[in-house]
Design a protein around this motif. Structure first.
Motif, PDB file in Angstrom:
ATOM      1  N   VAL A 139     -60.552  21.320 -49.062  1.00 34.14           N
ATOM      2  CA  VAL A 139     -60.104  20.541 -50.182  1.00 34.14           C
ATOM      3  C   VAL A 139     -58.547  20.609 -50.325  1.00 34.14           C
ATOM      4  N   ARG A 140     -57.763  21.895 -50.416  1.00 37.33           N
ATOM      5  CA  ARG A 140     -56.394  21.774 -50.578  1.00 37.33           C
ATOM      6  C   ARG A 140     -55.767  21.052 -49.386  1.00 37.33           C
ATOM      7  N   ALA A 141     -56.298  20.883 -48.107  1.00 39.27           N
ATOM      8  CA  ALA A 141     -55.553  20.300 -47.115  1.00 39.27           C
ATOM      9  C   ALA A 141     -56.198  18.739 -47.089  1.00 39.27           C
ATOM     10  N   LYS A 142     -57.075  18.659 -48.027  1.00 38.20           N
ATOM     11  CA  LYS A 142     -57.658  17.157 -48.007  1.00 38.20           C
ATOM     12  C   LYS A 142     -58.363  16.703 -46.576  1.00 38.20           C
ATOM     13  N   SER A 143     -58.741  17.968 -45.937  1.00 35.30           N
ATOM     14  CA  SER A 143     -59.275  17.680 -44.432  1.00 35.30           C
ATOM     15  C   SER A 143     -60.496  18.511 -44.019  1.00 35.30           C
ATOM     16  N   LEU A 144     -61.460  18.042 -43.568  1.00 30.17           N
ATOM     17  CA  LEU A 144     -62.526  18.375 -43.204  1.00 30.17           C
ATOM     18  C   LEU A 144     -62.955  17.548 -42.010  1.00 30.17           C
ATOM     19  N   ASN A 145     -62.764  18.067 -40.605  1.00 27.95           N
ATOM     20  CA  ASN A 145     -63.197  17.317 -39.831  1.00 27.95           C
ATOM     21  C   ASN A 145     -64.712  17.335 -39.493  1.00 27.95           C
ATOM     22  N   HIS A 146     -65.153  16.057 -38.921  1.00 29.15           N
ATOM     23  CA  HIS A 146     -66.574  16.058 -38.699  1.00 29.15           C
ATOM     24  C   HIS A 146     -66.934  17.045 -37.488  1.00 29.15           C
ATOM     25  N   PHE A 147     -67.995  17.623 -37.503  1.00 22.27           N
ATOM     26  CA  PHE A 147     -68.376  18.533 -36.847  1.00 22.27           C
ATOM     27  C   PHE A 147     -68.743  18.325 -35.125  1.00 22.27           C
ATOM     28  N   ILE A 148     -69.168  17.223 -35.076  1.00 24.96           N
ATOM     29  CA  ILE A 148     -69.413  16.911 -33.795  1.00 24.96           C
ATOM     30  C   ILE A 148     -68.605  15.906 -33.096  1.00 24.96           C
ATOM     31  N   VAL A 149     -67.974  14.773 -33.741  1.00 22.67           N
ATOM     32  CA  VAL A 149     -66.882  14.014 -33.411  1.00 22.67           C
ATOM     33  C   VAL A 149     -65.622  14.579 -32.995  1.00 22.67           C
ATOM     34  N   GLY A 150     -65.278  14.668 -31.857  1.00 24.55           N
ATOM     35  CA  GLY A 150     -63.839  15.241 -31.659  1.00 24.55           C
ATOM     36  C   GLY A 150     -63.976  16.720 -31.582  1.00 24.55           C
ATOM     37  N   ASN A 151     -65.216  17.531 -31.539  1.00 24.42           N
ATOM     38  CA  ASN A 151     -65.128  18.957 -31.233  1.00 24.42           C
ATOM     39  C   ASN A 151     -65.286  19.414 -29.895  1.00 24.42           C
ATOM     40  N   GLN A 152     -64.260  19.756 -29.484  1.00 24.07           N
ATOM     41  CA  GLN A 152     -64.119  20.450 -27.975  1.00 24.07           C
ATOM     42  C   GLN A 152     -64.836  21.768 -27.839  1.00 24.07           C
ATOM     43  N   ARG A 153     -65.287  22.466 -29.064  1.00 23.92           N
ATOM     44  CA  ARG A 153     -65.873  23.652 -28.979  1.00 23.92           C
ATOM     45  C   ARG A 153     -67.439  23.629 -29.290  1.00 23.92           C
ATOM     46  N   PHE A 154     -67.885  22.285 -29.400  1.00 25.05           N
ATOM     47  CA  PHE A 154     -69.149  22.205 -29.497  1.00 25.05           C
ATOM     48  C   PHE A 154     -70.013  22.563 -28.272  1.00 25.05           C
ATOM     49  N   PRO A 155     -71.118  23.364 -28.473  1.00 21.97           N
ATOM     50  CA  PRO A 155     -71.755  24.138 -27.381  1.00 21.97           C
ATOM     51  C   PRO A 155     -72.201  23.011 -26.157  1.00 21.97           C
ATOM     52  N   GLN A 156     -71.864  23.557 -24.954  1.00 23.42           N
ATOM     53  CA  GLN A 156     -71.970  22.768 -23.751  1.00 23.42           C
ATOM     54  C   GLN A 156     -73.630  22.589 -23.627  1.00 23.42           C
ATOM     55  N   ASP A 157     -74.378  23.422 -24.141  1.00 28.49           N
ATOM     56  CA  ASP A 157     -75.898  23.299 -23.928  1.00 28.49           C
ATOM     57  C   ASP A 157     -76.410  21.912 -24.391  1.00 28.49           C
ATOM     58  N   ILE A 158     -75.926  21.405 -25.533  1.00 25.31           N
ATOM     59  CA  ILE A 158     -76.391  20.246 -26.020  1.00 25.31           C
ATOM     60  C   ILE A 158     -75.465  19.052 -25.718  1.00 25.31           C
ATOM     61  N   ASN A 159     -76.275  18.017 -25.000  1.00 23.31           N
ATOM     62  CA  ASN A 159     -75.770  17.114 -24.253  1.00 23.31           C
ATOM     63  C   ASN A 159     -75.039  15.970 -25.275  1.00 23.31           C
ATOM     64  N   LEU A 160     -73.961  15.743 -25.141  1.00 18.80           N
ATOM     65  CA  LEU A 160     -73.219  14.739 -25.935  1.00 18.80           C
ATOM     66  C   LEU A 160     -72.464  13.663 -24.864  1.00 18.80           C
ATOM     67  N   PRO A 161     -72.323  12.380 -25.071  1.00 21.86           N
ATOM     68  CA  PRO A 161     -71.483  11.681 -24.445  1.00 21.86           C
ATOM     69  C   PRO A 161     -69.954  12.298 -24.221  1.00 21.86           C
ATOM     70  N   PRO A 162     -69.529  12.076 -23.114  1.00 26.20           N
ATOM     71  CA  PRO A 162     -68.028  12.592 -23.022  1.00 26.20           C
ATOM     72  C   PRO A 162     -66.858  11.985 -24.080  1.00 26.20           C
ATOM     73  N   ASP A 163     -67.240  10.880 -24.409  1.00 27.07           N
ATOM     74  CA  ASP A 163     -66.320  10.082 -25.492  1.00 27.07           C
ATOM     75  C   ASP A 163     -66.243  10.924 -26.697  1.00 27.07           C
ATOM     76  N   VAL A 164     -67.463  11.360 -27.027  1.00 26.50           N
ATOM     77  CA  VAL A 164     -67.746  11.745 -28.566  1.00 26.50           C
ATOM     78  C   VAL A 164     -66.708  13.072 -28.882  1.00 26.50           C
ATOM     79  N   LYS A 165     -66.880  13.844 -27.619  1.00 23.36           N
ATOM     80  CA  LYS A 165     -66.003  15.181 -27.702  1.00 23.36           C
ATOM     81  C   LYS A 165     -64.552  14.937 -27.628  1.00 23.36           C
TER      82      LYS A 165
END
Length: 176
Positions: free
Chosen positions: A110-136
């Protein structure tokens, strides 16, 4: 029931109706709900039997009702924390510590006015879960972008957090 089309063999679907608030101008928005479920299943496979990560999520989902924070924002915060902390630290004996950490994470966002979406742009998302490359690789969407754009929304969020903090202390820490 919603109509959805799977994007390739990934856990991302294109849906007939927007489910998240960040795609209001798109006719067929992407839904990451399946990927989120897959993430929670991934965590459950690693979690000890007495893990309370879902209880923590339920607690905060109920606590924020009536405030300017969505249950989706709380779920996002919990997923971010689950992604960077060992699941062994979500045991019953760590309950207070986890709840305080989630509360404090909300405050930071709240103070930073920022909460990143968990999946979109998350480079640390588990590799075991298949996402299109552009989503990461695309830029993460800020779920709290409205706090940057609307000063009254930010003021309300700060006020709501202060009240929520007081309630939290009374419920969890037995403080008045």
């Amino acid at each position: 029931m919603l109509f959805g089309v799977q994007r390739g063999d990934s856990a991302v679907f294109v849906s007939s109706q927007p489910r998240e608030a960040y795609t209001p101008s798109t006719t067929w928005p992407e839904s990451y709900a399946v990927a989120e479920v897959e993430f929670f299943k991934y965590i459950a496979r690693q979690a000890p039997p007495d893990s309370l990560h879902l209880k923590c999520l339920q607690f905060f989902s109920r606590l924020v009702l009536g405030f300017s924070f969505s249950t989706y924002a709380m779920k996002t915060i919990v997923m971010h924390i689950l992604n960077v902390t060992p699941v062994s630290t979500w045991r019953r004996r760590h309950l207070r510590k986890r709840l305080v950490f989630i509360r404090d994470s909300l405050h930071v966002c709240v103070r930073a006015k920022s909460l990143n979406h968990f999946i979109v742009g998350n480079q640390r998302f588990p590799q075991d879960i298949n996402l299109p490359p552009d989503v990461k690789t695309i830029k993460a969407y800020n779920l709290f972008h409205h706090l940057e754009q609307q000063p009254t929304a930010y003021t309300q969020a700060i006020h709501d957090y202060e009240v929520l903090h007081e309630w939290f202390n009374r419920i969890v820490l037995d403080e008045d």
